[in-house]
Write an enzyme that holds these catalytic residues in place. Structure first.
Site, PDB file in Angstrom:
ATOM      1  N   GLY A 151       0.836  -1.183   0.000  1.00  0.00           N
ATOM      2  CA  GLY A 151       0.000   0.000   0.000  1.00  0.00           C
ATOM      3  C   GLY A 151       0.874   1.236   0.000  1.00  0.00           C
ATOM      4  O   GLY A 151       2.006   1.218  -0.504  1.00  0.00           O
ATOM      5  N   ILE A 153       2.419   2.678   2.478  1.00  0.00           N
ATOM      6  CA  ILE A 153       3.651   2.516   3.258  1.00  0.00           C
ATOM      7  C   ILE A 153       4.640   1.652   2.493  1.00  0.00           C
ATOM      8  O   ILE A 153       5.842   1.961   2.431  1.00  0.00           O
ATOM      9  CB  ILE A 153       3.338   1.933   4.645  1.00  0.00           C
ATOM     10  CG1 ILE A 153       2.624   2.994   5.506  1.00  0.00           C
ATOM     11  CG2 ILE A 153       4.616   1.461   5.338  1.00  0.00           C
ATOM     12  CD1 ILE A 153       2.193   2.499   6.861  1.00  0.00           C
ATOM     13  N   ARG A 177      -1.289  -7.254  -9.477  1.00  0.00           N
ATOM     14  CA  ARG A 177      -1.609  -6.139 -10.379  1.00  0.00           C
ATOM     15  C   ARG A 177      -0.296  -5.582 -10.919  1.00  0.00           C
ATOM     16  O   ARG A 177       0.786  -5.918 -10.437  1.00  0.00           O
ATOM     17  CB  ARG A 177      -2.408  -5.049  -9.676  1.00  0.00           C
ATOM     18  CG  ARG A 177      -1.712  -4.380  -8.490  1.00  0.00           C
ATOM     19  CD  ARG A 177      -2.663  -3.423  -7.778  1.00  0.00           C
ATOM     20  NE  ARG A 177      -2.013  -2.643  -6.742  1.00  0.00           N
ATOM     21  CZ  ARG A 177      -1.887  -3.019  -5.477  1.00  0.00           C
ATOM     22  NH1 ARG A 177      -2.349  -4.212  -5.100  1.00  0.00           N
ATOM     23  NH2 ARG A 177      -1.297  -2.234  -4.589  1.00  0.00           N
ATOM     24  N   ARG A 233       1.996  -5.288  12.002  1.00  0.00           N
ATOM     25  CA  ARG A 233       1.421  -5.543  13.318  1.00  0.00           C
ATOM     26  C   ARG A 233       2.034  -6.821  13.850  1.00  0.00           C
ATOM     27  O   ARG A 233       2.356  -7.748  13.091  1.00  0.00           O
ATOM     28  CB  ARG A 233      -0.099  -5.687  13.240  1.00  0.00           C
ATOM     29  CG  ARG A 233      -0.851  -4.394  12.965  1.00  0.00           C
ATOM     30  CD  ARG A 233      -0.820  -3.465  14.168  1.00  0.00           C
ATOM     31  NE  ARG A 233      -1.665  -2.295  13.991  1.00  0.00           N
ATOM     32  CZ  ARG A 233      -1.251  -1.133  13.508  1.00  0.00           C
ATOM     33  NH1 ARG A 233       0.029  -1.014  13.107  1.00  0.00           N
ATOM     34  NH2 ARG A 233      -2.061  -0.096  13.409  1.00  0.00           N
ATOM     35  N   ASP A 256       9.567  -3.800  14.749  1.00  0.00           N
ATOM     36  CA  ASP A 256       9.030  -2.611  15.413  1.00  0.00           C
ATOM     37  C   ASP A 256       7.731  -2.939  16.132  1.00  0.00           C
ATOM     38  O   ASP A 256       7.242  -2.137  16.920  1.00  0.00           O
ATOM     39  CB  ASP A 256       8.784  -1.490  14.397  1.00  0.00           C
ATOM     40  CG  ASP A 256       8.328  -0.201  15.064  1.00  0.00           C
ATOM     41  OD1 ASP A 256       8.983   0.210  16.052  1.00  0.00           O
ATOM     42  OD2 ASP A 256       7.322   0.392  14.625  1.00  0.00           O
ATOM     43  N   HIS A 280       7.543  -0.115  18.734  1.00  0.00           N
ATOM     44  CA  HIS A 280       6.395   0.364  17.941  1.00  0.00           C
ATOM     45  C   HIS A 280       6.430   1.889  17.801  1.00  0.00           C
ATOM     46  O   HIS A 280       5.517   2.607  18.203  1.00  0.00           O
ATOM     47  CB  HIS A 280       5.074  -0.073  18.572  1.00  0.00           C
ATOM     48  CG  HIS A 280       3.928  -0.043  17.592  1.00  0.00           C
ATOM     49  ND1 HIS A 280       2.770  -0.772  17.759  1.00  0.00           N
ATOM     50  CD2 HIS A 280       3.757   0.648  16.431  1.00  0.00           C
ATOM     51  CE1 HIS A 280       1.937  -0.529  16.748  1.00  0.00           C
ATOM     52  NE2 HIS A 280       2.515   0.330  15.937  1.00  0.00           N
ATOM     53  N   GLY A 282       7.251   3.297  14.653  1.00  0.00           N
ATOM     54  CA  GLY A 282       7.323   3.587  13.228  1.00  0.00           C
ATOM     55  C   GLY A 282       6.703   4.920  12.855  1.00  0.00           C
ATOM     56  O   GLY A 282       7.244   5.657  12.031  1.00  0.00           O
TER      57      GLY A 282
END
Length: 316
Positions: A151, A153, A177, A233, A256, A280, A282
């Site tokens: 996506g 990120i 794609r 996550r 992270d 965490h 980021g």
């Protein structure tokens, strides 16, 4: 509790005066997860979810928000909100924070990769112990890097990989794609793609499909010496399976995010060989607040004007 019953309210996790430029019309209230609500939740039309608060906190007003039309997160992922959407009336739009975290998360991703490959943690410990750890270390140049979760990120990560002269960047997403940069492969192709990757970056949303994606079979397909980087996550990775691979010394990891999170004291992941852990962070940088304010200002303006909202990921 302030009385805002006469007008629809917009709940914001940043004081409205600090955001500035908000359109006239709604009543604006500040709520960042405090015990007391700033207004009657039933009057809320737009709810911007407090950032980095536990789901049980941010979901607390939702059952009472009977007039809600928009839920806006300040995170790229919405997995902390989606379990509670069934409590909302139909037609509520859920929007994420696309555009807020890309730069910071991509920066940290590159920092974790370079630190892990070039031995920075070993050098830091060596400095503390006054030890000189000379030798040859892996480089990012001429390596094959895989980005799983392509996506905004994932694309931002590839932007920052460009100067490092990687041999190849392999892009993987839920469905295949084509892009101007090259093909994006489907998740179903991972068994064939993983063995060629030197660095595997997880930047995918947490969904039923991606939960436990990096499990024992996934990790077993990584080549010896591969580096797994998780900026997605924690539950995207099977922690027990990762620990087994790390203890064998076959692969490295830079995380992270972890499962569980925060990682409790005494957890074996803290001291597993070949792992670098950041807490965490980021998206938690100086870039967050101005971008978050800009997003909220624009989304509220669109909402008040009746214009299409940005970043709609789901509608109840």
């Amino acid at each position: 509790m302030t009385d805002h019953a006469s007008a629809p309210t917009v709940w914001l996790p940043i004081p409205p005066a600090e955001i500035g430029g908000l359109p006239e019309g709604p009543a604006y209230v500040f709520w960042d997860g405090a015990a007391d609500f700033p207004a009657d939740p039933a009057s809320a039309a737009f709810y911007a979810v407090p950032y980095m608060k536990p789901p049980e906190v941010t979901a607390r007003p939702l059952p009472e928000m009977t007039g809600l039309r928009v839920v806006q997160t300040l995170s790229a992922g919405v997995d902390h909100v989606t379990p509670y959407l069934s409590q909302l009336p139909p037609g509520v739009r859920l929007c994420n924070a696309r555009g807020v975290h890309e730069a910071s998360t991509a920066e940290l991703t590159l920092a974790l990769i370079l630190a892990s490959l070039r031995g920075i943690p070993r050098f830091v410990h060596g400095q503390d112990a006054e030890e000189w750890h000379a030798g040859f270390y892996p480089a990012l140049a001429d390596r094959t890097v895989m980005i799983i979760g392509y996506g905004s990120i994932g694309a931002a990560i590839e932007d920052r990989l460009a100067p490092f002269e990687c041999e190849r960047v392999v892009r993987v997403a839920r469905s295949a794609r084509d892009t101007p940069r090259g093909p994006i492969h489907a998740l179903s192709e991972l068994p064939e793609l993983l063995p060629a990757a030197d660095v595997v970056i997880l930047s995918t949303p947490l969904t039923e499909v991606t939960k436990g994606l990096a499990g024992a079979d996934f990790l077993a397909r990584l080549k010896d010496g591969a580096l797994l980087v998780n900026v997605a996550r924690g539950p995207v990775v099977d922690t027990e399976a990762l620990l087994a691979e790390l203890k064998s010394g076959r692969i490295q990891a830079a995380l992270d995010v972890t499962d569980p999170e925060p990682l409790p004291a005494g957890h074996p992941l803290w001291h597993a060989p070949g792992v670098l852990i950041s807490p965490h962070v980021g998206g938690s940088t100086s870039a967050f607040l101005p971008r978050a304010k800009r997003l909220l200002r624009d989304q509220v303006r669109r909402f008040v004007a009746g214009e299409p909202l940005e970043n709609v990921v789901q509608t109840t």
